[in-house]
Design a protein around this motif. Structure first.
Motif, short mmCIF file in Angstrom:
data_model
loop_
_atom_site.label_atom_id
_atom_site.label_comp_id
_atom_site.label_asym_id
_atom_site.label_seq_id
_atom_site.Cartn_x
_atom_site.Cartn_y
_atom_site.Cartn_z
N CYS A 5 0.86 -1.18 0.00
CA CYS A 5 0.00 0.00 0.00
C CYS A 5 0.90 1.23 0.00
O CYS A 5 1.87 1.29 0.76
N LEU A 6 0.57 2.18 -0.87
CA LEU A 6 1.40 3.36 -1.03
C LEU A 6 0.52 4.61 -1.06
O LEU A 6 -0.67 4.52 -1.39
N ALA A 7 1.11 5.76 -0.76
CA ALA A 7 0.37 7.02 -0.77
C ALA A 7 1.17 8.08 -1.52
O ALA A 7 2.40 8.03 -1.59
N LEU A 8 0.43 9.04 -2.06
CA LEU A 8 1.00 10.17 -2.79
C LEU A 8 -0.06 11.27 -2.83
O LEU A 8 -1.25 10.96 -2.81
N ASP A 9 0.36 12.51 -2.90
CA ASP A 9 -0.58 13.61 -3.06
C ASP A 9 -0.59 14.10 -4.49
O ASP A 9 0.41 13.99 -5.21
N LEU A 10 -1.72 14.69 -4.86
CA LEU A 10 -1.82 15.43 -6.11
C LEU A 10 -1.70 16.91 -5.77
O LEU A 10 -1.94 17.32 -4.63
N VAL A 11 -1.35 17.72 -6.76
CA VAL A 11 -1.38 19.16 -6.58
C VAL A 11 -2.81 19.50 -6.17
O VAL A 11 -3.77 19.00 -6.75
N ASP A 12 -2.96 20.31 -5.13
CA ASP A 12 -4.28 20.58 -4.55
C ASP A 12 -5.01 21.64 -5.36
O ASP A 12 -5.14 22.80 -4.96
N ASP A 13 -5.48 21.22 -6.53
CA ASP A 13 -6.20 22.09 -7.45
C ASP A 13 -7.27 21.23 -8.12
O ASP A 13 -6.93 20.19 -8.71
N PRO A 14 -8.54 21.62 -8.04
CA PRO A 14 -9.61 20.78 -8.61
C PRO A 14 -9.41 20.41 -10.08
O PRO A 14 -9.73 19.30 -10.48
N GLU A 15 -8.87 21.31 -10.88
CA GLU A 15 -8.64 21.02 -12.30
C GLU A 15 -7.55 19.95 -12.47
O GLU A 15 -7.66 19.07 -13.31
N ILE A 16 -6.49 20.06 -11.68
CA ILE A 16 -5.39 19.08 -11.72
C ILE A 16 -5.91 17.71 -11.30
O ILE A 16 -5.62 16.69 -11.93
N ILE A 17 -6.69 17.68 -10.22
CA ILE A 17 -7.24 16.42 -9.72
C ILE A 17 -8.14 15.79 -10.78
O ILE A 17 -8.06 14.58 -11.03
N GLU A 18 -8.94 16.59 -11.43
CA GLU A 18 -9.83 16.07 -12.49
C GLU A 18 -9.01 15.53 -13.66
O GLU A 18 -9.34 14.49 -14.22
N GLN A 19 -7.94 16.23 -14.03
CA GLN A 19 -7.05 15.74 -15.10
C GLN A 19 -6.50 14.37 -14.75
O GLN A 19 -6.47 13.47 -15.59
N TYR A 20 -6.02 14.23 -13.52
CA TYR A 20 -5.45 12.95 -13.08
C TYR A 20 -6.49 11.85 -13.18
O TYR A 20 -6.21 10.75 -13.68
N LEU A 102 5.68 4.03 0.57
CA LEU A 102 5.13 2.80 1.16
C LEU A 102 4.48 3.10 2.50
O LEU A 102 5.03 3.86 3.30
N MET A 103 3.34 2.49 2.73
CA MET A 103 2.64 2.66 3.99
C MET A 103 2.90 1.43 4.87
O MET A 103 3.10 0.33 4.36
N ASP A 104 2.90 1.64 6.18
CA ASP A 104 3.06 0.55 7.14
C ASP A 104 1.68 0.08 7.58
O ASP A 104 0.82 0.90 7.94
N LYS A 105 1.48 -1.24 7.56
CA LYS A 105 0.23 -1.80 8.07
C LYS A 105 0.28 -1.74 9.59
O LYS A 105 1.23 -2.22 10.21
N ILE A 106 -0.75 -1.15 10.18
CA ILE A 106 -0.79 -1.04 11.64
C ILE A 106 -1.96 -1.82 12.25
O ILE A 106 -2.08 -1.92 13.46
N PHE A 107 -2.83 -2.36 11.39
CA PHE A 107 -3.98 -3.12 11.88
C PHE A 107 -4.45 -4.08 10.80
O PHE A 107 -4.41 -3.76 9.62
#
Length: 111
Positions: A5-20, A102-107
């Motif tokens: 399991c992995l995490a990442l952010d998108l640029v915090d812009d509604p248009e960018i998020i919609e493009q993705y 990478l995320m660590d499983k905690i539960f």
């Protein structure tokens, strides 16, 4: 089979998020092929706000190092990654040059 399991952010812009989101509704065949050839059997990406969460189930031959080398040698994957780089933003605690963290499983709830 192993799960990551992995995490990442998108640029915090509604248009960018919609493009993705639009790009991931029709992922090019060469990208899907490169994912499968690396030993990834299942890949899902979830979105909340601008935070992405990816689940990967991989075969025993998979390694992030091998996938990285394969991607570096694939011009099509490099073009895709350059396009995605415009939309993505590293997590504050990511190492330099690291995108998906990478995320660590905690539960885990077992039967």
């Amino acid at each position: 089979m192993k799960r990551y399991c992995l995490a990442l952010d998108l640029v915090d812009d509604p248009e960018i998020i919609e493009q993705y989101k639009l790009h991931h509704q029709k992922v090019p065949g060469l990208i899907e092929k490169s994912i499968r050839e690396a030993g990834i059997k299942v890949m899902e990406i979830y979105l909340t706000g601008n935070r992405l969460f990816m689940i990967m189930e991989v075969n025993d031959d998979f390694s992030f190092e091998k996938k990285g080398k394969m991607d570096a040698a694939n011009e099509g994957v490099q073009k895709w990654e350059q396009m995605m780089d415009q939309l993505q933003k590293a997590l504050p605690w990511a190492k330099p040059g690291e995108k998906w963290v990478l995320m660590d499983k905690i539960f885990s709830l077992k039967k």
